[in-house]
Design a protein around this motif. Structure first.
Motif, mmCIF file in Angstrom:
data_model
loop_
_atom_site.group_PDB
_atom_site.id
_atom_site.type_symbol
_atom_site.label_atom_id
_atom_site.label_comp_id
_atom_site.label_asym_id
_atom_site.label_seq_id
_atom_site.Cartn_x
_atom_site.Cartn_y
_atom_site.Cartn_z
ATOM 1 N N MET A 86 41.397 5.125 0.655
ATOM 2 C CA MET A 86 40.178 4.886 0.242
ATOM 3 C C MET A 86 39.441 3.355 0.787
ATOM 4 N N GLU A 87 38.799 3.346 2.173
ATOM 5 C CA GLU A 87 38.606 2.075 2.649
ATOM 6 C C GLU A 87 37.541 1.379 2.071
ATOM 7 N N ILE A 88 37.707 0.074 1.730
ATOM 8 C CA ILE A 88 36.710 -0.878 0.935
ATOM 9 C C ILE A 88 36.454 -1.905 1.929
ATOM 10 N N LYS A 89 34.987 -2.066 2.069
ATOM 11 C CA LYS A 89 34.676 -3.000 3.039
ATOM 12 C C LYS A 89 33.688 -3.791 2.379
ATOM 13 N N PHE A 90 33.800 -5.150 2.821
ATOM 14 C CA PHE A 90 32.420 -6.230 2.254
ATOM 15 C C PHE A 90 31.715 -6.705 3.148
ATOM 16 N N SER A 91 31.579 -6.199 4.467
ATOM 17 C CA SER A 91 30.695 -6.686 5.571
ATOM 18 C C SER A 91 29.358 -7.107 5.079
ATOM 19 N N GLY A 92 28.908 -8.349 5.449
ATOM 20 C CA GLY A 92 27.576 -8.777 4.742
ATOM 21 C C GLY A 92 27.552 -9.328 3.495
ATOM 22 N N HIS A 93 28.814 -9.397 2.796
ATOM 23 C CA HIS A 93 28.832 -10.047 1.404
ATOM 24 C C HIS A 93 29.449 -11.205 1.386
ATOM 25 N N ARG A 94 29.085 -11.982 0.565
ATOM 26 C CA ARG A 94 29.832 -13.791 0.185
ATOM 27 C C ARG A 94 30.418 -13.557 -1.104
ATOM 28 N N ALA A 95 31.690 -13.852 -0.948
ATOM 29 C CA ALA A 95 32.399 -13.951 -2.290
ATOM 30 C C ALA A 95 33.039 -15.322 -2.819
ATOM 31 N N LEU A 96 33.011 -15.650 -3.882
ATOM 32 C CA LEU A 96 33.607 -16.883 -4.393
ATOM 33 C C LEU A 96 35.131 -16.568 -5.445
ATOM 34 N N VAL A 97 36.173 -17.170 -5.051
ATOM 35 C CA VAL A 97 37.220 -17.021 -5.788
ATOM 36 C C VAL A 97 37.867 -18.299 -6.316
ATOM 37 N N THR A 98 37.842 -18.323 -7.603
ATOM 38 C CA THR A 98 38.577 -19.576 -8.168
ATOM 39 C C THR A 98 40.224 -19.382 -8.222
ATOM 40 N N GLY A 99 40.743 -20.709 -8.520
ATOM 41 C CA GLY A 99 42.173 -20.309 -8.676
ATOM 42 C C GLY A 99 42.727 -19.891 -7.171
ATOM 43 N N ALA A 100 42.006 -20.147 -6.147
ATOM 44 C CA ALA A 100 42.397 -19.530 -4.923
ATOM 45 C C ALA A 100 43.595 -19.976 -4.112
ATOM 46 N N GLY A 101 44.011 -21.123 -4.760
ATOM 47 C CA GLY A 101 45.137 -21.763 -3.975
ATOM 48 C C GLY A 101 46.743 -21.201 -3.868
ATOM 49 N N LYS A 102 46.949 -20.373 -5.048
ATOM 50 C CA LYS A 102 47.949 -19.769 -5.088
ATOM 51 C C LYS A 102 47.922 -18.440 -5.424
ATOM 52 N N GLY A 103 49.022 -17.496 -5.441
ATOM 53 C CA GLY A 103 49.366 -16.356 -6.052
ATOM 54 C C GLY A 103 48.091 -15.464 -6.004
#
Length: 244
Positions: free
Chosen positions: A1-18
């Motif tokens: 199952m291929e998942i694509k997010f082209s055209g989307h903008r995401a925010l991730v917190t705690g993004a420095g590690k792990g």
């Protein structure tokens, strides 16, 4: 199952590690533009070297006003991963006010606040969206010396359900992932003692802890249209721990 997010903008917190760091890389690999948030500038600098083009924001999310300022001009966001968290482990009778306040400020308050900021602009834009909160099996099972941590993750699970209830009519889905021990660098250090690990491993039918990839792929699924009818769920990524 291929998942694509082209055209989307995401925010991730705690993004420095792990988990957060690998989630950023997976989202970029799936075509998303990503805003990475961490309180460690060094981690963000090294992340950009691995993933050129990632936008970075350095802020301590426990600070409400600093978060408001830092995220005031983030631009449109369609996908949010509330991954920032701390684990300050103390026996019940040794819990300090500082540890309690810090744990709830990062693990619960920050998830609420960042979600408010992101969701308001989603609503203003009239778009659908998806949010994943990174919780834990500790939200549903008492673990020795994890009193405050368990309490924060229990609160995060209920926050997830309330967000799903109130934001669902706005076409914004909210779910959580609830992993067992994850073999991040920190996880390997904390659970490298076979005697300590044995007690928990004996309760996991699959007989192993989670790898970071196990959690990241679950996050991507819940963010994607492949899970378009999943809302308000707390998805165990625990090898069956909570089934026993």
């Amino acid at each position: 199952m291929e998942i694509k997010f082209s055209g989307h903008r995401a925010l991730v917190t705690g993004a420095g590690k792990g988990i957060g760091r690998d989630t950023v890389k997976a989202l970029v690999g799936a075509g998303a533009e990503v805003v990475a948030v961490s309180r460690s500038s060094e981690d963000l600098e090294s992340l950009v070297k691995e993933c050129p083009g990632v936008q970075t924001i350095c802020v301590d999310l426990a600070d409400w006003s600093a978060t408001d300022t830092a995220l005031s001009s983030i631009g449109p966001v369609d996908l949010l991963v509330n991954n920032a968290g701390v684990a300050i482990l103390q026996p019940l009778l040794a819990v300090t006010e500082e540890a309690f306040d810090r744990s709830f400020a990062v693990n619960v308050k920050a998830a609420l606040h960042v979600s408010q900021i992101v969701v308001r602009q989603m609503i203003d834009r009239g778009v659908s969206g998806a949010i994943v909160n990174v919780s834990s099996q500790a939200s549903q099972c008492a673990i020795r010396d994890h009193s405050v941590y368990c309490a924060t993750k229990g609160a995060l699970d209920m926050l997830t359900k309330m967000m799903a209830l109130e934001l669902g009519p706005k076409k914004i889905r909210v779910n959580s992932v609830n992993p067992t021990v994850v073999m991040t660098d920190m996880g390997r250090i904390g659970w490298s003692d076979p005697k300590k690990a044995e007690t928990l491993l004996n309760r996991i039918p699959l007989g192993r802890f989670a790898e970071v990839e196990d959690v990241v792929q679950s996050i991507l699924f819940l963010l994607s249209d492949k899970s378009s009818m999943i809302n308000g769920s707390c998805l165990p990524v625990d090898g069956g721990f909570l089934a026993c």
